[in-house]
Design a protein around this motif. Structure first.
Motif, PDB file in Angstrom:
ATOM      1  N   ASP A   1       5.176 -31.989  26.894  1.00  0.00           N
ATOM      2  CA  ASP A   1       5.164 -30.474  27.221  1.00  0.00           C
ATOM      3  C   ASP A   1       3.675 -30.245  26.677  1.00  0.00           C
ATOM      4  OD1 ASP A   1       7.630 -30.364  28.398  1.00  0.00           O
ATOM      5  OD2 ASP A   1       8.599 -29.304  26.653  1.00  0.00           O
ATOM      6  N   LEU A   2       3.220 -30.961  25.630  1.00  0.00           N
ATOM      7  CA  LEU A   2       1.753 -30.631  25.049  1.00  0.00           C
ATOM      8  C   LEU A   2       0.813 -30.951  25.992  1.00  0.00           C
ATOM      9  CD1 LEU A   2       1.998 -31.599  21.325  1.00  0.00           C
ATOM     10  CD2 LEU A   2       1.841 -29.070  22.271  1.00  0.00           C
ATOM     11  N   ILE A   3       0.970 -32.013  26.655  1.00  0.00           N
ATOM     12  CA  ILE A   3      -0.324 -32.666  27.429  1.00  0.00           C
ATOM     13  C   ILE A   3       0.142 -32.767  28.745  1.00  0.00           C
ATOM     14  CG2 ILE A   3      -1.187 -33.789  25.259  1.00  0.00           C
ATOM     15  CD1 ILE A   3       0.155 -36.399  26.227  1.00  0.00           C
ATOM     16  N   SER A   4       1.184 -32.996  29.187  1.00  0.00           N
ATOM     17  CA  SER A   4       1.419 -33.369  30.728  1.00  0.00           C
ATOM     18  C   SER A   4       1.013 -32.383  31.734  1.00  0.00           C
ATOM     19  CB  SER A   4       2.845 -33.853  31.091  1.00  0.00           C
ATOM     20  OG  SER A   4       3.282 -35.127  30.226  1.00  0.00           O
ATOM     21  N   GLN A   5       0.706 -32.698  33.070  1.00  0.00           N
ATOM     22  CA  GLN A   5       0.574 -31.698  34.043  1.00  0.00           C
ATOM     23  C   GLN A   5       1.606 -30.869  34.456  1.00  0.00           C
ATOM     24  OE1 GLN A   5      -2.602 -32.365  35.493  1.00  0.00           O
ATOM     25  NE2 GLN A   5      -2.332 -31.542  37.595  1.00  0.00           N
ATOM     26  N   PRO A   6       1.515 -29.654  34.604  1.00  0.00           N
ATOM     27  CA  PRO A   6       2.408 -28.772  35.022  1.00  0.00           C
ATOM     28  C   PRO A   6       3.143 -29.328  36.266  1.00  0.00           C
ATOM     29  CG  PRO A   6       0.745 -27.702  35.297  1.00  0.00           C
ATOM     30  CD  PRO A   6       0.256 -28.892  34.482  1.00  0.00           C
ATOM     31  N   SER A   7       4.442 -29.264  36.627  1.00  0.00           N
ATOM     32  CA  SER A   7       5.252 -29.844  37.679  1.00  0.00           C
ATOM     33  C   SER A   7       6.389 -28.894  37.841  1.00  0.00           C
ATOM     34  CB  SER A   7       5.142 -31.184  37.815  1.00  0.00           C
ATOM     35  OG  SER A   7       5.923 -31.585  36.763  1.00  0.00           O
ATOM     36  N   PHE A   8       6.985 -28.937  38.997  1.00  0.00           N
ATOM     37  CA  PHE A   8       8.348 -28.493  39.103  1.00  0.00           C
ATOM     38  C   PHE A   8       9.221 -29.003  38.067  1.00  0.00           C
ATOM     39  CE2 PHE A   8      12.706 -28.830  40.507  1.00  0.00           C
ATOM     40  CZ  PHE A   8      13.020 -27.459  41.050  1.00  0.00           C
ATOM     41  N   GLY A   9       9.876 -27.827  37.295  1.00  0.00           N
ATOM     42  CA  GLY A   9      10.781 -28.171  36.139  1.00  0.00           C
ATOM     43  C   GLY A   9      10.157 -28.198  34.850  1.00  0.00           C
TER      44      GLY A   9
ATOM     45  N   LEU B   1      -1.850 -27.982  26.103  1.00  0.00           N
ATOM     46  CA  LEU B   1      -2.970 -28.482  26.409  1.00  0.00           C
ATOM     47  C   LEU B   1      -3.257 -29.061  27.861  1.00  0.00           C
ATOM     48  CD1 LEU B   1      -3.689 -30.553  22.984  1.00  0.00           C
ATOM     49  CD2 LEU B   1      -4.394 -28.294  23.693  1.00  0.00           C
ATOM     50  N   GLY B   2      -3.982 -28.458  28.572  1.00  0.00           N
ATOM     51  CA  GLY B   2      -4.208 -28.811  30.153  1.00  0.00           C
ATOM     52  C   GLY B   2      -5.494 -30.195  29.859  1.00  0.00           C
ATOM     53  N   TRP B   3      -5.746 -30.538  31.019  1.00  0.00           N
ATOM     54  CA  TRP B   3      -6.823 -31.571  30.904  1.00  0.00           C
ATOM     55  C   TRP B   3      -7.898 -31.526  30.271  1.00  0.00           C
ATOM     56  CZ3 TRP B   3     -11.727 -32.058  32.609  1.00  0.00           C
ATOM     57  CH2 TRP B   3     -12.103 -30.909  33.341  1.00  0.00           C
ATOM     58  N   LEU B   4      -8.437 -30.189  30.218  1.00  0.00           N
ATOM     59  CA  LEU B   4      -9.741 -29.982  29.646  1.00  0.00           C
ATOM     60  C   LEU B   4      -9.475 -29.947  27.990  1.00  0.00           C
ATOM     61  CD1 LEU B   4     -12.739 -29.402  29.523  1.00  0.00           C
ATOM     62  CD2 LEU B   4     -12.147 -26.925  29.689  1.00  0.00           C
TER      63      LEU B   4
ATOM     64  N   TYR C   1      -8.051 -23.376  24.347  1.00  0.00           N
ATOM     65  CA  TYR C   1      -7.807 -22.023  24.931  1.00  0.00           C
ATOM     66  C   TYR C   1      -7.844 -22.017  26.380  1.00  0.00           C
ATOM     67  CZ  TYR C   1      -8.348 -17.226  25.779  1.00  0.00           C
ATOM     68  OH  TYR C   1      -8.112 -15.801  26.228  1.00  0.00           O
ATOM     69  N   LEU C   2      -8.890 -22.446  26.784  1.00  0.00           N
ATOM     70  CA  LEU C   2      -9.309 -22.388  28.243  1.00  0.00           C
ATOM     71  C   LEU C   2      -8.242 -23.141  29.020  1.00  0.00           C
ATOM     72  CD1 LEU C   2     -13.202 -22.908  28.419  1.00  0.00           C
ATOM     73  CD2 LEU C   2     -11.953 -20.879  28.671  1.00  0.00           C
ATOM     74  N   SER C   3      -7.878 -24.418  28.656  1.00  0.00           N
ATOM     75  CA  SER C   3      -6.744 -25.315  29.292  1.00  0.00           C
ATOM     76  C   SER C   3      -5.581 -24.351  29.210  1.00  0.00           C
ATOM     77  CB  SER C   3      -6.840 -26.520  28.715  1.00  0.00           C
ATOM     78  OG  SER C   3      -6.237 -26.507  27.329  1.00  0.00           O
ATOM     79  N   TYR C   4      -5.198 -23.635  28.499  1.00  0.00           N
ATOM     80  CA  TYR C   4      -3.973 -23.159  28.285  1.00  0.00           C
ATOM     81  C   TYR C   4      -3.854 -21.774  28.981  1.00  0.00           C
ATOM     82  CZ  TYR C   4       0.197 -20.759  26.256  1.00  0.00           C
ATOM     83  OH  TYR C   4       1.608 -20.277  25.930  1.00  0.00           O
ATOM     84  N   THR C   5      -5.194 -21.266  29.165  1.00  0.00           N
ATOM     85  CA  THR C   5      -5.185 -19.849  29.841  1.00  0.00           C
ATOM     86  C   THR C   5      -5.516 -20.041  31.266  1.00  0.00           C
ATOM     87  OG1 THR C   5      -6.070 -19.249  27.534  1.00  0.00           O
ATOM     88  CG2 THR C   5      -6.445 -17.463  29.676  1.00  0.00           C
ATOM     89  N   TYR C   6      -6.247 -20.819  31.745  1.00  0.00           N
ATOM     90  CA  TYR C   6      -6.890 -21.047  33.109  1.00  0.00           C
ATOM     91  C   TYR C   6      -6.126 -22.166  33.855  1.00  0.00           C
ATOM     92  CZ  TYR C   6     -10.230 -17.196  31.658  1.00  0.00           C
ATOM     93  OH  TYR C   6     -10.404 -16.033  31.020  1.00  0.00           O
ATOM     94  N   VAL C   7      -5.941 -22.025  35.341  1.00  0.00           N
ATOM     95  CA  VAL C   7      -5.542 -23.048  35.928  1.00  0.00           C
ATOM     96  C   VAL C   7      -6.366 -24.186  35.950  1.00  0.00           C
ATOM     97  CG1 VAL C   7      -4.353 -23.849  38.189  1.00  0.00           C
ATOM     98  CG2 VAL C   7      -3.674 -21.724  37.072  1.00  0.00           C
TER      99      VAL C   7
ATOM    100  N   ALA D   1      -6.179 -26.472  33.170  1.00  0.00           N
ATOM    101  CA  ALA D   1      -4.946 -26.933  32.826  1.00  0.00           C
ATOM    102  C   ALA D   1      -4.551 -28.102  33.949  1.00  0.00           C
ATOM    103  CB  ALA D   1      -3.893 -25.833  33.030  1.00  0.00           C
ATOM    104  N   GLU D   2      -4.719 -27.763  35.369  1.00  0.00           N
ATOM    105  CA  GLU D   2      -4.521 -29.007  36.175  1.00  0.00           C
ATOM    106  C   GLU D   2      -5.610 -29.368  36.604  1.00  0.00           C
ATOM    107  OE1 GLU D   2      -2.349 -27.456  39.637  1.00  0.00           O
ATOM    108  OE2 GLU D   2      -1.240 -25.990  38.522  1.00  0.00           O
ATOM    109  N   PHE D   3      -5.586 -30.805  36.468  1.00  0.00           N
ATOM    110  CA  PHE D   3      -7.144 -31.661  36.920  1.00  0.00           C
ATOM    111  C   PHE D   3      -7.408 -31.326  38.411  1.00  0.00           C
ATOM    112  CE2 PHE D   3     -10.089 -34.959  37.708  1.00  0.00           C
ATOM    113  CZ  PHE D   3     -10.606 -35.179  36.251  1.00  0.00           C
ATOM    114  N   PRO D   4      -8.468 -31.002  38.434  1.00  0.00           N
ATOM    115  CA  PRO D   4      -8.913 -30.373  39.978  1.00  0.00           C
ATOM    116  C   PRO D   4      -8.778 -31.876  40.722  1.00  0.00           C
ATOM    117  CG  PRO D   4     -10.924 -30.625  38.852  1.00  0.00           C
ATOM    118  CD  PRO D   4      -9.835 -30.684  37.794  1.00  0.00           C
ATOM    119  N   ASP D   5      -8.674 -31.471  42.309  1.00  0.00           N
ATOM    120  CA  ASP D   5      -8.676 -32.488  43.160  1.00  0.00           C
ATOM    121  C   ASP D   5     -10.119 -33.267  43.332  1.00  0.00           C
ATOM    122  OD1 ASP D   5      -5.939 -32.260  43.676  1.00  0.00           O
ATOM    123  OD2 ASP D   5      -6.291 -30.746  45.413  1.00  0.00           O
ATOM    124  N   GLY D   6     -10.157 -34.235  43.070  1.00  0.00           N
ATOM    125  CA  GLY D   6     -11.621 -35.097  43.060  1.00  0.00           C
ATOM    126  C   GLY D   6     -11.811 -35.526  44.260  1.00  0.00           C
TER     127      GLY D   6
END
Length: 650
Positions: free
Chosen positions: A88-96, A102-105, A355-361, A364-369
């Protein structure tokens, strides 16, 4: 007066071994195919059915038995909670799954800051680049799941291992008691940990984490104890003479002076944990290992290569960070003045990124590269198709040479021999090479192997193990002697060997699956490459350790290079050769079993089938026990066959 009779020369061990093997072949010719204890792959023995019944009984009483309610289930819940907390601290948000703290940043910033704090700026850049690479591959979530399991297992391993290591470092009695236990734990191939733990903890992250920490805790205990025991005695005596208590001696002298060795133990624990976490995907552990297993089972080399590359990158990052941390643990001069202000500034930047990774999508989610993972997969598939089309003549030639020249004859000798003949040969070889104790251990192991009901599969696995070990020792002697005699070769080759030892076992299967398809030979080649680095380094160190005076004396006596190697350096490095054979056997056995995923069959396949098919669970558990018995038997014979114990005639 009659001349005194000359004493009879007693035959050496090579002669005795050759005699046993020749007698084996002579008896095999008329007796092969009789009393082979063969079973159909679908057959189950009473032991297998009994183990299935035990599994069913435990499953039916798991939520009612006090042993499970108040012990095993509680352990499982606690480990699950720890793994879930880290996920829950570091993984990508998903269903469930909630938005991570901490998002990717934030993860990249924290990793870079910690790497800089414990190591240096170069390592911090490597770590940050490696973690960004996971996202570019399209494997951020899988990588974070693997990291979460690894961190959970390492945390528990160190919590258990360091105190036990300190105890073993301080107490001779406890050190003698725990050493054989650690030897046994490190002798067992990784597959063997999985089946019994699923019986107690079911499949899932908890079982995977517990299996991983069992596999990873021995290095922490060993190196902590070694660090404590390596502290110079005068330093301890000086402290005690000043009236220091035992606690003060430990905290002020022993632990600080053994800090570097303990940090090295952390490094080895992390690498062992990462290797085991990927294999634990067989019992439904999330992460990169699951991606690799699915790809191997469908022969999807491209996907396996992409995920395997991510595992390698993670291993390199974790290894470099902890290795650099162990180097910094050495006593050094004063801390530069600018480091503390810089640490504060970088800490602020890290906090902002979190803070940015917790606040902004977007953070948080690694952008499609640019689809780097897809490009890598397609590239690997293209290389595989090219290799199978253009190199098939070479690869098929190598495969046929080893298969028909070594593997098939040796497998026929083992599998088609009567069980009593194989047992007698094993006892004779154990007695010749290892003495009475090795013979007793071998007798017990042979008897129990028969009891598992998997004699033929055990002999098939043993044949692949011995053939692969022979190839490992050829590589070990050739390359090891070169490195031991040439320091320039050592400087070039040793970093390659070090890098090879950081890669988890699964990764070795991918390139050879591309070259040789799914066959027994794929597992053998992967086992050779997996085990060769440790054998080569041990032989090289043994050759280099031969006294320079002895070498100079042999050279002055007119010895050629060949004579110097074969008559002086290799015989005097005999103990290193025996150790290389011992370690090569253990590494090969563990990899040959993993090769069950790519067509090796035998015990490895039995274990994997036990995880996936409920009616074969008992057979898989028995196969795990057979692997342990093979490992103990081979380890005992190889360990006790030191050249120093040879009794030769004069």
């Amino acid at each position: 007066m009659a001349a005194p009779s000359r004493p009879r020369r007693r035959p050496g061990r090579p002669v005795l071994v050759a005699a046993v093997l020749l007698l084996w072949v002579a008896v095999w010719i008329p007796a092969h195919g009789v009393h082979t204890l063969g079973l159909s792959p679908a057959d189950l023995t009473p032991l297998h059915r009994w183990l299935n019944d035990v599994n069913d009984t435990i499953g039916a009483n798991r939520n009612s038995s006090p042993v499970f309610l108040y012990f095993f289930n509680e352990i499982r819940a606690a480990v699950d909670a720890l793994v879930t907390f880290i996920q829950d601290l570091i993984s990508q948000p998903s269903f469930g799954r909630p938005v991570p703290v901490l998002g990717w940043l934030g993860v990249v910033a924290v990793v870079a800051y910690v790497s800089w704090a414990v190591a240096n700026a170069k390592v911090a850049l490597l770590a940050a680049g490696g973690f960004v690479f996971f996202g570019l591959q399209g494997l951020w979530q899988e990588s974070m799941d693997t990291l979460a399991l690894t961190l959970a297992a390492v945390a528990i391993s160190l919590l258990i291992g360091i105190p036990l290591g300190v105890w073993a470092g301080l107490s001779d009695r406890f050190h003698r008691l725990i050493t054989p236990v650690l030897d046994f734990m490190q002798t067992m191939p990784t597959f063997v940990y999985l089946a019994p733990l699923t019986l107690l903890f079911l499949i899932g992250p908890a079982s995977a984490t517990i299996a991983t920490l069992i596999y990873a805790v021995p290095p922490a205990i060993r190196l902590t104890a070694h660090g404590i025991r390596s502290v110079p005695r005068p330093a301890v005596e000086a402290t005690e003479s000043l009236g220091a208590t035992g606690r003060q001696t430990l905290t002020k002298v022993l632990l600080p002076l053994s800090k570097r060795t303990i940090v090295l133990g952390v490094n080895q624990t992390i690498m062992a944990a990462l290797s085991m976490v990927t294999i634990a995907a067989l019992i439904d552990a999330p992460g990169l290992g699951k991606t690799v297993i699915k790809a191997l089972q469908t022969l999807d080399v491209g996907t396996a290569f992409n995920a395997g590359l991510a595992i390698v990158v993670m291993a390199i990052v974790l290894d470099r960070v902890t290795t650099a941390a162990s180097e910094r643990a050495r006593p050094s001069g004063p801390v530069p003045r600018f480091r503390r202000p810089l640490a504060g500034g970088l800490g602020v930047v890290t906090a902002v990124c979190c803070y940015l990774s917790y606040t902004y999508v977007w953070a948080a989610e690694f952008p499609d590269g640019p689809g780097l993972g897809g490009a890598l997969s397609r590239g690997a598939d293209s290389v595989t198709a090219w290799a199978q089309a253009e190199l098939s003549t070479v690869t098929e030639g190598i495969k046929d040479l080893i298969t028909y020249g070594l593997l098939n004859p040796f497998q026929a000798l083992l599998v088609e021999s009567p069980w009593w003949l194989v047992g007698a040969v094993a006892l004779a070889l154990a007695g010749v090479l290892g003495g009475v104790r090795a013979a007793v251990v071998t007798a017990v192991c042979v008897g129990l192997l028969i009891g598992t009901g998997l004699w033929q599969d055990s002999m098939t696995t043993l044949a692949m193990t011995i053939v692969a070990t022979m190839l490992v020792m050829v590589l070990g002697v050739v390359v090891g002697v070169w490195m031991g005699r040439n320091r320039y070769a050592d400087r070039i080759i040793r970093p390659v060997l070090d890098a090879g030892q950081t890669m988890p076992a699964f990764v070795y299967l991918v390139p050879f699956l591309a070259l040789f398809s799914a066959t027994r030979f794929t597992a053998i080649v992967a086992a050779v490459v997996f085990a060769a680095p440790v054998a080569i380094k041990i032989v090289a160190d043994g050759v280099r350790g031969v006294s320079a005076t002895t070498v100079e004396a042999a050279t002055a006596a007119g010895s050629s290079t060949w004579q110097l190697i074969t008559k002086v350096q290799l015989p005097m490095a005999g103990a290193s050769l025996a150790l290389a054979a011992n370690q090569g056997l253990i590494y090969v056995l563990s990899m040959v079993v993993v090769g069950g995923l790519v067509g090796a069959g035998a015990l490895g396949y039995d274990v994997v089938a036990g995880f996936s098919q409920g009616q074969l669970y008992g057979k898989g558990l028995a196969a795990g026990a057979a692997i342990v018995l093979l490992g103990i038997m081979l380890d005992r014979i190889a360990r006790t066959s030191s050249p120093s114990k040879t009794t030769e005639g004069n």
